[in-house]
Design a protein around this motif. Structure first.
Motif, mmCIF file in Angstrom:
data_model
loop_
_atom_site.group_PDB
_atom_site.id
_atom_site.type_symbol
_atom_site.label_atom_id
_atom_site.label_comp_id
_atom_site.label_asym_id
_atom_site.label_seq_id
_atom_site.Cartn_x
_atom_site.Cartn_y
_atom_site.Cartn_z
ATOM 1 N N SER A 144 54.625 39.118 26.342
ATOM 2 C CA SER A 144 54.575 37.789 25.746
ATOM 3 C C SER A 144 53.493 36.901 26.348
ATOM 4 N N SER A 145 52.867 37.343 27.429
ATOM 5 C CA SER A 145 51.848 36.519 28.063
ATOM 6 C C SER A 145 50.469 36.912 27.571
ATOM 7 N N GLN A 146 49.840 36.004 26.857
ATOM 8 C CA GLN A 146 48.502 36.263 26.357
ATOM 9 C C GLN A 146 47.454 36.007 27.432
ATOM 10 N N SER A 147 47.851 35.370 28.520
ATOM 11 C CA SER A 147 46.882 35.031 29.552
ATOM 12 C C SER A 147 46.627 36.186 30.522
ATOM 13 N N ILE A 148 47.441 37.228 30.483
ATOM 14 C CA ILE A 148 47.214 38.383 31.356
ATOM 15 C C ILE A 148 46.228 39.306 30.659
ATOM 16 N N VAL A 149 45.012 39.344 31.195
ATOM 17 C CA VAL A 149 43.970 40.175 30.610
ATOM 18 C C VAL A 149 44.089 41.593 31.135
ATOM 19 N N PHE A 150 44.289 41.722 32.435
ATOM 20 C CA PHE A 150 44.457 43.033 33.055
ATOM 21 C C PHE A 150 45.431 42.905 34.204
ATOM 22 N N ALA A 151 46.245 43.923 34.379
ATOM 23 C CA ALA A 151 47.146 43.985 35.525
ATOM 24 C C ALA A 151 47.294 45.449 35.913
ATOM 25 N N SER A 152 47.323 45.683 37.165
ATOM 26 C CA SER A 152 47.457 47.051 37.660
ATOM 27 C C SER A 152 48.809 47.620 37.230
ATOM 28 N N PRO A 153 48.808 48.859 36.754
ATOM 29 C CA PRO A 153 50.079 49.487 36.375
ATOM 30 C C PRO A 153 51.036 49.637 37.564
ATOM 31 N N ARG A 154 50.497 49.570 38.779
ATOM 32 C CA ARG A 154 51.354 49.702 39.961
ATOM 33 C C ARG A 154 52.340 48.557 40.093
ATOM 34 N N ILE A 155 52.035 47.391 39.499
ATOM 35 C CA ILE A 155 52.960 46.260 39.638
ATOM 36 C C ILE A 155 53.895 46.122 38.433
ATOM 37 N N ASP A 156 53.844 47.091 37.515
ATOM 38 C CA ASP A 156 54.745 47.089 36.354
ATOM 39 C C ASP A 156 56.062 47.726 36.769
ATOM 40 N N VAL A 157 57.143 46.968 36.705
ATOM 41 C CA VAL A 157 58.456 47.452 37.129
ATOM 42 C C VAL A 157 59.397 47.669 35.936
ATOM 43 N N SER A 158 58.817 47.889 34.764
ATOM 44 C CA SER A 158 59.629 48.062 33.556
ATOM 45 C C SER A 158 60.580 49.244 33.675
ATOM 46 N N ASN A 159 60.104 50.363 34.199
ATOM 47 C CA ASN A 159 60.967 51.544 34.338
ATOM 48 C C ASN A 159 62.083 51.318 35.348
ATOM 49 N N GLU A 160 61.812 50.534 36.382
ATOM 50 C CA GLU A 160 62.858 50.208 37.336
ATOM 51 C C GLU A 160 63.950 49.348 36.682
ATOM 52 N N VAL A 161 63.541 48.441 35.812
ATOM 53 C CA VAL A 161 64.499 47.610 35.088
ATOM 54 C C VAL A 161 65.352 48.495 34.164
ATOM 55 N N LEU A 162 64.688 49.421 33.471
ATOM 56 C CA LEU A 162 65.429 50.361 32.606
ATOM 57 C C LEU A 162 66.424 51.179 33.425
ATOM 58 N N ALA A 163 66.012 51.601 34.606
ATOM 59 C CA ALA A 163 66.914 52.372 35.469
ATOM 60 C C ALA A 163 68.118 51.529 35.872
#
Length: 187
Positions: free
Chosen positions: A162-181
């Protein structure tokens, strides 16, 4: 004896030095505190796509929406048919009959509008149903994000979907799978 102008200049220089020193201290403290903060990202669209309850709720909402749209369209068609019949019969009708038929057509059109508002308005049945179905899922996801944040020591977790201001972010800081777990859906 010292010249008063020299003393004033010296006092001004001391004030400027104090301001520079204070500014440097504030900048160093802000830098140190900012570097100590930990941030993470989640992709809410990805998370919700992998939650079966969300997909089932969406399908249920789509079915209800289609049923209600069909009902509204039927009433709208009735109004259109009444109008076409009125136009065809208009030359044979008295003024009182015309007025009565026009009122019936207007009433049918209002019925269609009211029905559409009842189902699809800002506080309509679809909105209420969406709230009832989605709120528990959203709360579960929020609680899972909060738990991951507390466990890992994140000060903030941002939604990259939902954030249009994030142009790039390292995949290392994505915790989506941890949330799913946390939700019980491991990826």
């Amino acid at each position: 004896m010292l010249n008063p102008c020299l003393i004033d200049k010296w006092n001004l220089k001391m004030k400027d030095m104090k301001k520079i020193f204070i500014t440097l201290v504030v900048a160093v403290v802000a830098t140190l505190s900012a570097s100590a903060q930990k941030f993470a990202l989640v992709d809410m669209e990805y998370i919700l796509r992998n939650v079966p309850a969300y997909e089932m709720a969406n399908e249920q909402l789509n079915q209800v929406s289609l049923r209600w749209e069909k009902e509204v369209n039927e009433v709208t068609k009735e109004a259109e048919t009444m109008y076409k019949n009125y136009q065809a019969d208009m030359v044979f009708l008295t003024d009182d009959q015309k007025k009565k038929r026009e009122e019936e057509i207007v009433a049918k059109e209002k019925e269609a509008t009211d029905l559409r508002y009842k189902y699809f308005g800002p506080e309509g049945e679809l909105y209420k149903k969406r709230q009832a179905l989605m709120k528990p899922i959203q709360e579960d996801v929020y609680n899972a994000v909060k738990a991951v944040s507390e466990e890992k020591g994140y000060q903030a977790i941002f939604d990259r979907a939902s954030s249009q201001s994030i142009v790039f972010a390292s995949p290392r800081i994505d915790v989506s799978n941890e949330v799913l777990a946390k939700l019980g859906y491991s990826k």
